[in-house]
Scaffold this motif. Structure first.
Motif, PDB file in Angstrom:
ATOM      1  N   GLY A   1       6.923   4.933  -6.623  1.00 26.20           N
ATOM      2  CA  GLY A   1       7.551   5.650  -5.527  1.00 26.20           C
ATOM      3  C   GLY A   1       8.120   4.759  -4.445  1.00 26.20           C
ATOM      4  N   ARG A   2       7.985   3.448  -4.589  1.00 30.29           N
ATOM      5  CA  ARG A   2       8.496   2.550  -3.566  1.00 30.29           C
ATOM      6  C   ARG A   2       9.974   2.263  -3.813  1.00 30.29           C
ATOM      7  NH1 ARG A   2       3.197   1.069  -4.130  1.00 30.29           N
ATOM      8  NH2 ARG A   2       2.067   0.872  -2.160  1.00 30.29           N
TER       9      ARG A   2
ATOM     10  N   PRO B   1       8.931   9.675  -1.677  1.00 23.74           N
ATOM     11  CA  PRO B   1       7.792   9.078  -2.392  1.00 23.74           C
ATOM     12  C   PRO B   1       6.791  10.090  -2.915  1.00 23.74           C
ATOM     13  CG  PRO B   1       7.756   8.484  -0.056  1.00 23.74           C
ATOM     14  CD  PRO B   1       8.964   9.301  -0.266  1.00 23.74           C
TER      15      PRO B   1
ATOM     16  N   ASN C   1       2.688   9.671  -3.610  1.00 22.79           N
ATOM     17  CA  ASN C   1       2.286   8.315  -3.239  1.00 22.79           C
ATOM     18  C   ASN C   1       2.042   8.156  -1.741  1.00 22.79           C
ATOM     19  OD1 ASN C   1       2.656   6.935  -5.929  1.00 22.79           O
ATOM     20  ND2 ASN C   1       4.706   7.757  -5.632  1.00 22.79           N
ATOM     21  N   ILE C   2       2.579   9.082  -0.967  1.00 20.56           N
ATOM     22  CA  ILE C   2       2.469   8.931   0.475  1.00 20.56           C
ATOM     23  C   ILE C   2       1.383   9.816   1.079  1.00 20.56           C
ATOM     24  CG2 ILE C   2       4.037  10.756   1.280  1.00 20.56           C
ATOM     25  CD1 ILE C   2       5.319   8.701   3.108  1.00 20.56           C
TER      26      ILE C   2
ATOM     27  N   LEU D   1       4.704   2.273   7.230  1.00 23.61           N
ATOM     28  CA  LEU D   1       5.118   2.816   5.936  1.00 23.61           C
ATOM     29  C   LEU D   1       6.257   1.997   5.335  1.00 23.61           C
ATOM     30  CD1 LEU D   1       4.961   6.628   6.794  1.00 23.61           C
ATOM     31  CD2 LEU D   1       3.478   5.404   5.198  1.00 23.61           C
TER      32      LEU D   1
ATOM     33  N   LEU E   1       7.683   2.482   1.608  1.00 26.55           N
ATOM     34  CA  LEU E   1       7.707   3.945   1.594  1.00 26.55           C
ATOM     35  C   LEU E   1       8.660   4.436   2.678  1.00 26.55           C
ATOM     36  CD1 LEU E   1       3.870   4.517   1.191  1.00 26.55           C
ATOM     37  CD2 LEU E   1       5.606   4.697  -0.590  1.00 26.55           C
TER      38      LEU E   1
ATOM     39  N   CYS F   1      10.463   7.605   4.639  1.00 29.27           N
ATOM     40  CA  CYS F   1      10.349   9.031   4.923  1.00 29.27           C
ATOM     41  C   CYS F   1      10.705   9.270   6.389  1.00 29.27           C
ATOM     42  CB  CYS F   1       8.935   9.542   4.623  1.00 29.27           C
ATOM     43  SG  CYS F   1       7.651   8.699   5.544  1.00 29.27           S
TER      44      CYS F   1
END
Length: 931
Positions: A328-329, A756, A759-760, A809, A814, A816
């Motif tokens: 997810g990165r 992500p 995963n987050i 993050l 990550l 968002c």
């Protein structure tokens, strides 16, 4: 007095100590976060590690811009691509560019104009738009106020093909605003650019795409301000973004702090450096490709950013190549594509003049001699002996260009003064007093040094030159067997080095930045430490005195210059863009272009439909119509009939609207629950717009979830079906009440890219809590949907500021968007491209409603995304007294930028209502010209 001095000194030391400690803590946090991210990717096989080491070696030693797996751009004339470039600040025009007039009008302006022309000449590219700011100020030439300027149009082209400068207004039109003061007008520029792109996509669609909108192939932002614009547009239109930083804020901050003349606070006040850095971080978050000029820029400059880690980027690149999940990165793809140049006319002229020298051109025998260019005469009038080799420096009068060190090196080296002259082309000026402080300071120092070393007759410093005369300046230096020098403290690339080499000049350049790679490719000069005066004078003397070395450098430079052609640059550029598009979602928005009112509009007015078809309808006690199953059957038959004729009905389009009234007031009590003010505002706004119900649509933007929104509105007896759209969870969810609250799946897919997801989920709770631990439950996941994780925060809990949590993050790869809502009792974690302001732009495109036709109703405060809703082309009405508890107080840290760096509160599009009663709303709408 002594006590005061001692106290101030102690306070200064304490401030310095605190700043040092904070910097240390940030570095420790960065190292920790990168260690965490790297640990997740550390399970590489020995084969992968060997490949990584090989790639690392190749990337450092080679200047190749295309790797073995990149598909080379094919010149397919059948493709009709639309490319958008954005360069916001400075004075941009195609001819007679005023380079060096100010710090905003430099090499970037020339680069983007030439890039636009070069891309438009590539087969498969139909149109290139270079978007910049329209300026109608009397301070500048009237050409900068022209909305459109043609740069090129292929002879075999058709329709609207070619390259164009598009000037879009933002901010005060009568003022030429420096880039540091443009930040407040970014939202306005985004909306204006969006409007242009939509109109152009429709026009090009009619010409080359069978009537379907021809959306941009790529949107490319140049510098931090345009990078933010490109990020917003990319998110709305779902188009890949490319970013070029040109010069970077973190690197500039470090350099300014090292100089020690300004404090961090003074730097931020003068250069808006924090605002700029955040825009660059957003560009990194959003870009598919980051174009750089050199490997040094990637490793030493971009490596300073939270959103980029060179070690993690290498491991992610290996995993992507092998098809392994990246957890997810995301890391933007850094590519090295040096700027190009058109060498055809240059080399042709050089071949004609190759056997000549200055004496042959300006000798006493005027027969058969070429006319002397005026700029030659302007320069040579400074010299006692104009036939000596000319050392040429060409740059803005900027302290970081290090011209004063060059002048000292020249003045303190008698052998060099004996052999050569020095020419300083430092922009254009009428009076030094009228220039900016930094520029006037540099020029004043230059004049003092000339006087100090008695360099009269040996140094030229003309006041004026035109952009078309720059090639003649290079030719003059080459004719005298001279040398070009760029002694900048740090040079991101060094386009002038390539230009000088194209005219046959050997070069001396700073060893800091792009010139390292340029000299490696051209092999036509020497690198020096820009702080070492003796090294500079020695390098210049070596090239001027050794004629064999001079001729060898000239010959090799002309031989290798093809590596920096525009054709190669554009081919590499388009190849990287094509590669990123292979894995980019291509789900573009469909735009309603038919002027007729669609059938769904009639379906919304059930009362009119019932009367129109003479259907008997019972009336309820509250006066509403009771639609029976028979009427519903009629509606279903009409829908089926329309569909059977091939007229597809867009289920997300409520009908033709002339205006949208958008309620976005964040009214909560101290516990984070909605107050009665919000439904009252909704009722009053709907009452004001009720007289034109078929022309005005209503939208609710809220941080509440759909369930919370339904409960709140039902409890206060607000008819949900009066809304055209409900945008919930801070912009991450969009529902249509008139379609049984059906979710807009296109919007969900639209914002989901790079989200992500799982995963987050747990990472946020661990990073957001200041006092984290296994038994700490100050923050809990309360609601969860496909595009929003909502965390409840206990009263009194200590949580991170938005910018601090975002930084943590980012360091873990990550991306968002984070919004504190419910009076700071809730944290919504949503996709990067999701927000309430972006939702408005999405609806504007989706429903073909211009943003100036939207009115947004806000309180005096709100959630942490409140400021984003203030700016733009839409009208904003602030309802006094409607919000008592807000989340904005915990939004940003102490070093964050201020509100006036995000939006201009002096905008005429923002109006204040004395309250939120019907008469207050009607009065303010009349004031802004709506009613």
């Amino acid at each position: 007095m002594c006590w005061r001095i001692w106290h101030l000194a102690r306070k200064k030391k304490q401030i310095a100590w605190d700043a040092t400690q904070k910097l240390v803590n940030q570095r420790l946090e960065r190292e920790k976060s990168r260690s965490d991210a790297a640990a997740d990717l550390s399970e590489l096989s020995e084969e992968e590690k060997e490949k990584e080491e090989s790639n690392r070696t190749d990337s450092v030693t080679d200047i190749s811009r295309i790797n073995s797996q990149t598909q080379i751009w094919s010149d397919d004339k059948s493709r009709q691509l639309y490319v958008v470039l954005i360069s916001l600040h400075g004075l941009v025009r195609g001819e007679n560019m005023e380079l060096g007039r100010d710090s905003d009008t430099g090499g970037q302006v020339k680069y983007v104009v030439e890039l636009a022309r070069a891309l438009a000449n590539m087969d498969g590219v139909h149109r290139v738009d270079l978007l910049t700011r329209q300026i109608t100020s009397p301070e500048v030439d009237s050409t900068y106020g022209e909305p459109i300027e043609m740069l090129s149009c292929p002879s075999d082209g058709f329709g609207s093909c070619g390259a164009y400068i598009i000037r879009i207004p933002c901010g005060p039109p009568e003022k030429y605003i420096p880039k540091e003061s443009l930040w407040a007008y970014i939202p306005e520029y985004v909306d204006g650019a969006l409007s242009h792109i939509i109109n152009m996509a429709k026009a090009l669609g009619d010409q080359v795409n069978g009537g379907k909108p021809a959306w941009p192939y790529v949107i490319h932002g140049h510098y931090a301000d345009a990078g933010e614009v490109a990020a917003r547009l990319s998110g709305v239109l779902n188009v890949p973004m490319v970013f070029t930083g040109h010069s970077l804020g973190r690197n500039k901050l470090e350099q300014l702090l090292k100089q020690g003349t300004l404090s961090r606070e003074d730097i931020n006040t003068t250069y808006k450096i924090t605002r700029r850095i955040e825009a660059e971080e957003l560009g990194l978050d959003s870009a598919e490709v980051v174009v750089t000029s050199t490997r040094q820029e990637i490793e030493e400059q971009w490596g300073l950013y939270d959103g980029f880690d060179i070690q993690l980027e290498r491991k992610l690149r290996i995993r992507r190549r092998r098809g392994v999940s990246c957890l997810g990165r995301y890391m933007p793809r850094m590519v090295v594509i040096p700027p190009g140049m058109d060498f055809s006319s240059v080399l042709a002229q050089e071949s004609l003049d190759s056997d000549g020298d200055l004496k042959s051109l300006i000798g006493n025998d005027k027969i058969h001699k070429r006319p002397i260019p005026p700029i030659w005469s302007e320069i040579m009038r400074f010299f006692t002996n104009p036939h000596k080799p000319m050392i040429l420096a060409l740059s803005r009068p900027d302290p970081k260009k290090n011209i004063t060190t060059l002048l000292k090196a020249f003045g303190e080296c008698p052998p060099l003064r004996e052999l050569a002259n020095l020419t300083l082309i430092l922009g254009n000026r009428d009076s030094i007093e009228d220039m900016s402080n930094s520029s006037s300071s540099v020029l004043t120092t230059v004049l003092k040094l000339i006087d100090k070393y008695d360099l009269y007759g040996q140094v030229a410093y003309p006041k004026h030159h035109k952009q078309p005369e720059v090639p003649e300046i290079y030719r003059l230096a080459a004719k005298t067997k001279g040398v070009f020098i760029n002694p900048a403290l740090v040079e991101p690339f060094g386009l002038t080095l390539i230009e000088a080499a194209a005219y046959g000049l050997p070069i001396v350049a700073t060893r800091n930045g792009g010139p390292v790679d340029i000299l490696k490719a051209l092999n036509n000069g020497l690198l020096v430490d820009p702080h070492d005066q003796k090294a500079i004078s020695d390098a210049l003397l070596k090239l001027v005195a050794d004629k064999n070395l001079w001729h060898e450098c000239r010959k090799v430079g002309l031989k290798n210059i093809h590596k920096f052609s525009w054709t190669e640059h554009c081919s590499n550029y388009l190849s990287h863009v094509e590669q990123c598009r292979n894995h980019y979602s291509t789900n573009h928005l469909s735009v309603v272009s038919t002027p007729e009112e669609p059938l769904s509009e009639s379906l919304r007015g059930i009362e009119d439909l019932s009367l129109k078809f003479s259907i008997d309808v019972d009336v309820k006690a509250n006066g509403e119509l009771d639609i029976t199953s028979s009427e519903q059957k009629v509606i279903d038959v009409l829908l089926q009939k329309a569909t059977s004729k091939g007229k597809t009905i867009d289920i997300y389009f409520p009908g033709r609207r002339q205006w949208l009234y958008v309620v976005a007031a964040d009214s909560y009590n101290s516990n984070g629950s909605p107050t009665e003010a919000l439904p009252l505002i909704i009722k009053n706004v709907m009452q004001v717009g009720g007289s034109k119900s078929n022309q005005i649509g209503f939208v609710l933007l809220t941080g509440l979830s759909l369930t919370e929104t339904k409960d709140m509105l039902t409890n206060y007896q607000v008819n949900l079906e009066h809304f055209d759209a409900l945008v919930c969870s801070s912009g991450s969810e969009m529902y249509y009440p008139w379609r049984d609250f059906e979710v807009d799946e296109d919007h969900e897919s639209h914002i989901g890219y790079r989200w992500p997801g799982e995963n987050i989920k747990s990472m946020v709770m661990r990073l957001a809590q200041i006092e984290s631990g296994p038994e700490n439950d100050d923050m809990q996941l309360s609601q969860c949907s496909s595009r929003c994780y909502s965390y409840s925060i206990k009263p009194g809990a200590k949580t991170c500021k938005i910018d601090e949590l975002r930084q943590r993050l980012r360091m873990r790869g990550l991306r968002c968007n984070l919004v504190y809502t419910h009076a700071a009792k809730r944290l919504n974690v949503i996709p990067l491209f999701a927000s309430r302001s972006q939702a408005l732009r999405y609806l504007s495109v989706r429903w073909s409603i211009e943003l100036p036709k939207m009115v947004v109703f806000l309180g005096e405060r709100g959630d942490t995304d409140y400021e984003e809703l203030l700016g733009g082309l839409h009208k904003t009405v602030i309802l006094r007294g409607s919000v008592h508890y807000a989340s904005d107080m915990i939004g940003h840290g102490e070093e964050s930028f201020k509100t006036d760096d995000i939006v201009s509160l002096a905008s005429k599009k923002i109006a204040l209502a004395e309250g939120f009663e019907v008469h207050d709303i009607s009065k303010v709408l009349g004031y802004i010209g709506i009613m």
